[in-house]
Motif scaffolding. Sequence first.
Motif, short mmCIF file in Angstrom:
data_model
loop_
_atom_site.label_atom_id
_atom_site.label_comp_id
_atom_site.label_asym_id
_atom_site.label_seq_id
_atom_site.Cartn_x
_atom_site.Cartn_y
_atom_site.Cartn_z
N LEU A 150 48.71 42.65 50.99
CA LEU A 150 49.85 42.68 50.07
C LEU A 150 51.15 42.33 50.79
O LEU A 150 51.96 41.55 50.29
CB LEU A 150 49.96 44.05 49.40
N LYS A 151 51.33 42.88 51.97
CA LYS A 151 52.53 42.58 52.76
C LYS A 151 52.60 41.09 53.11
O LYS A 151 53.64 40.46 52.94
CB LYS A 151 52.52 43.42 54.04
N LEU B 117 42.45 32.60 47.98
CA LEU B 117 42.28 32.89 46.55
C LEU B 117 42.06 34.38 46.32
O LEU B 117 42.64 34.98 45.41
CB LEU B 117 41.12 32.08 45.97
N ARG B 118 41.21 34.99 47.16
CA ARG B 118 40.97 36.44 47.04
C ARG B 118 42.26 37.22 47.22
O ARG B 118 42.57 38.12 46.44
CB ARG B 118 39.95 36.88 48.09
N ASN B 119 43.04 36.85 48.22
CA ASN B 119 44.28 37.57 48.50
C ASN B 119 45.30 37.39 47.37
O ASN B 119 46.03 38.32 47.04
CB ASN B 119 44.85 37.13 49.84
N GLU B 120 45.33 36.22 46.76
CA GLU B 120 46.21 36.01 45.61
C GLU B 120 45.78 36.89 44.43
O GLU B 120 46.62 37.45 43.73
CB GLU B 120 46.24 34.54 45.21
N ALA C 111 55.23 38.02 51.67
CA ALA C 111 56.09 37.34 52.64
C ALA C 111 56.05 35.83 52.51
O ALA C 111 56.97 35.15 52.95
CB ALA C 111 55.70 37.74 54.05
N LYS C 112 54.98 35.29 51.91
CA LYS C 112 54.89 33.84 51.77
C LYS C 112 54.55 33.46 50.35
O LYS C 112 53.79 34.16 49.68
CB LYS C 112 53.85 33.27 52.74
N PRO C 113 55.11 32.37 49.86
CA PRO C 113 54.83 31.97 48.48
C PRO C 113 53.39 31.49 48.34
O PRO C 113 52.81 30.95 49.29
CB PRO C 113 55.81 30.82 48.23
N PRO C 114 52.78 31.68 47.16
CA PRO C 114 51.41 31.21 46.95
C PRO C 114 51.32 29.70 47.01
O PRO C 114 52.25 29.00 46.63
CB PRO C 114 51.05 31.74 45.56
#
Length: 95
Positions: free
Chosen positions: A84-85, A51-54, A89-92
């Motif tokens: 961010l990278k 969640l934090r990374n999103e 690279a992967k969908p949420p």
Amino acid sequence: MGYKRADDVLPESILESLQKYVSGETIYVPKKNAGRKKWGSGTGVNEKLRLRNEQILEQHQKGITVKELAQKYYLTEKSIQRILKDMRAKPPMEP
């Protein structure tokens, strides 16, 4: 974690092979991958980090700089760049 004596549980041939590498030392034998849980799966840490990374990705897409994100989340700029990278690279995942 309890310790077991190798000579109590291993066949002689395996014991002799091990002694070539670690005679008299303590070693750890990990579980097979099938029996292991993923890191953080029991505590919910993975979900919190996801969640934090999103949020970091969304805020960056709205124009917040890497430097500002690093200060806000108490991370290095390099860590923000890696997040961010990885997120691009992967969908949420769905909540």
